[in-house]
Motif scaffolding. Structure first.
Motif, PDB file in Angstrom:
ATOM      1  N   GLN A  74     -13.464   5.903  -8.106  1.00 43.98           N
ATOM      2  CA  GLN A  74     -12.097   4.974  -8.532  1.00 43.98           C
ATOM      3  C   GLN A  74     -11.370   4.801  -7.437  1.00 43.98           C
ATOM      4  OE1 GLN A  74      -9.592   7.635 -11.427  1.00 43.98           O
ATOM      5  NE2 GLN A  74     -11.443   8.843 -12.241  1.00 43.98           N
ATOM      6  N   TYR A  75     -12.005   5.280  -6.453  1.00 48.08           N
ATOM      7  CA  TYR A  75     -10.856   4.400  -5.114  1.00 48.08           C
ATOM      8  C   TYR A  75     -11.648   3.718  -5.002  1.00 48.08           C
ATOM      9  CZ  TYR A  75      -9.129   4.582  -0.536  1.00 48.08           C
ATOM     10  OH  TYR A  75      -8.349   4.077   0.915  1.00 48.08           O
ATOM     11  N   TYR A  76     -13.170   3.252  -5.462  1.00 51.79           N
ATOM     12  CA  TYR A  76     -13.481   2.236  -4.496  1.00 51.79           C
ATOM     13  C   TYR A  76     -13.260   0.887  -5.627  1.00 51.79           C
ATOM     14  CZ  TYR A  76     -18.301  -1.002  -4.230  1.00 51.79           C
ATOM     15  OH  TYR A  76     -18.350  -1.975  -4.613  1.00 51.79           O
ATOM     16  N   PHE A  77     -13.399   1.526  -6.530  1.00 53.50           N
ATOM     17  CA  PHE A  77     -13.736   0.246  -8.376  1.00 53.50           C
ATOM     18  C   PHE A  77     -12.095  -0.113  -8.087  1.00 53.50           C
ATOM     19  CE2 PHE A  77     -12.164   0.039 -12.125  1.00 53.50           C
ATOM     20  CZ  PHE A  77     -13.127  -0.879 -13.342  1.00 53.50           C
ATOM     21  N   TYR A  78     -10.875   0.713  -8.054  1.00 56.00           N
ATOM     22  CA  TYR A  78      -9.443   0.106  -7.445  1.00 56.00           C
ATOM     23  C   TYR A  78      -8.966  -1.142  -6.950  1.00 56.00           C
ATOM     24  CZ  TYR A  78      -8.500   3.051 -11.702  1.00 56.00           C
ATOM     25  OH  TYR A  78      -8.616   3.430 -12.752  1.00 56.00           O
ATOM     26  N   GLY A  79     -10.121  -1.106  -5.610  1.00 53.84           N
ATOM     27  CA  GLY A  79      -9.811  -1.840  -4.494  1.00 53.84           C
ATOM     28  C   GLY A  79     -10.684  -3.149  -5.302  1.00 53.84           C
TER      29      GLY A  79
END
Length: 315
Positions: A166-171
């Motif tokens: 999710q951390y990667y996705f939301y960036g």
């Protein structure tokens, strides 16, 4: 007369028991280690620890050649990573067709995405791992030619969407939201590498589903992300490892792939094995010992059946 019938029951019980034990012994799993292709029809099993670094780890793919790609288990144990150094260590997967790696025994027919009639992906799995240790995804590369010659786009469809992903996705850049196959998907793209990400909006696991990949292609064309000339040559289904331990049981996985005319006859797969499987050899990793799926067949009904005769025997 009663004693004679007991003898008959006893003999029958012994014979059926021996047949059952024999069937179980005939279903010993095959265990595949790192960087070893297991070929069967249109499918390939493979463990790729492409970013393992100096980590001390173990992992395996346990399968049965009579049912592959169904009824197989991925298992792994990776050390915990520091938050500031979190990374994907590898991708352990089942490949349908070709997705940048080896060719299967039976090749599927590549097709430009706008000329695919049907492409649905069905899976039934059991997830037993820490929530933030791995991702579970469908992954594929779209190319510029019917033979894989490098990626134009990567598409990832998450069925387990952990916090580190999710951390990667939301960036990444927002494309939009869309409901496909009864699931509301958040869709983003990493424009640096053309990586398109479909993630469930409710963040929930999707252990069992049929996902309409063709509908995802069509929606991406509507959003002017794809133009429809990109080629589909196959896809992968599996686990991106990062840390922790666990298992991922693939009870069943299948593909319904139908081409538009004009083409040769459609290519489809239901997980059946059209030809004898083969496997290249390789080292088998150390522990964890594969728990493996249970052997196929009617083990439950046999157990009930034998229990009934045992009760009759001791009456």
């Amino acid at each position: 007369e009663k004693r004679r019938m007991k003898g008959v029951y006893l003999l029958f019980f012994i014979v059926v028991g021996l047949l059952y034990v024999g069937s179980v012994l005939g279903q010993n799993p095959i265990v595949i280690g790192d960087n070893t292709n297991y070929f069967s029809g249109r499918w390939i099993g493979y463990l790729a620890p492409f970013n393992k670094g100096n980590a001390t780890y173990s992992q395996y793919l346990s399968l049965y050649n009579s049912t592959f790609p169904n009824n197989c288990t991925f298992g792994w144990s990776w050390p915990t990573q520091k938050v500031t150094e979190r990374r994907i260590t590898g991708y352990n997967s089942l490949t349908y067709g070709q997705n940048g790696g080896a060719q299967p025994q039976q090749q599927i027919t590549p097709r430009q995405v706008s000329n695919i009639s049907t492409l649905t992906l069905t899976h039934d799995t059991a997830m037993n791992f820490s929530a933030d240790g791995v991702t579970a995804i469908y992954d594929l590369f779209l190319t510029g030619a019917p033979v894989f010659n490098g990626r134009l786009f990567e598409i990832e469809v998450f069925i387990h969407f952990p916090p580190f992903a999710q951390y990667y996705f939301y960036g990444c850049k927002v494309i939009g939201n869309v409901t496909i196959s009864g699931i509301n998907w958040m869709v983003r793209i990493d424009t640096n590498i053309n990586d398109i990400l479909f993630a469930p909006a409710n963040l929930a696991d999707i252990p069992t589903a049929t996902i309409d990949l063709k509908a995802m292609y069509d929606w991406l064309i509507q959003q002017k992300v794809l133009n429809g000339t990109e080629w589909y040559t196959g896809h992968q289904f599996g686990i991106e490892t990062s840390q922790g331990s666990g298992t991922f049981l693939v009870k069943s996985v299948s593909v319904n792939y139908v081409l538009d005319s004009p083409t040769p006859s459609p290519s489809s797969s239901t997980g059946a094995i059209p030809s004898s499987p083969s496997s290249s050899t390789g080292a088998i990793p150390p522990s964890p010992s594969p728990a493996g799926p249970t052997s196929t067949g009617s083990a439950g009904s046999l157990s009930s059946f034998l229990s009934h005769f045992l009760k009759r025997l001791i009456q």
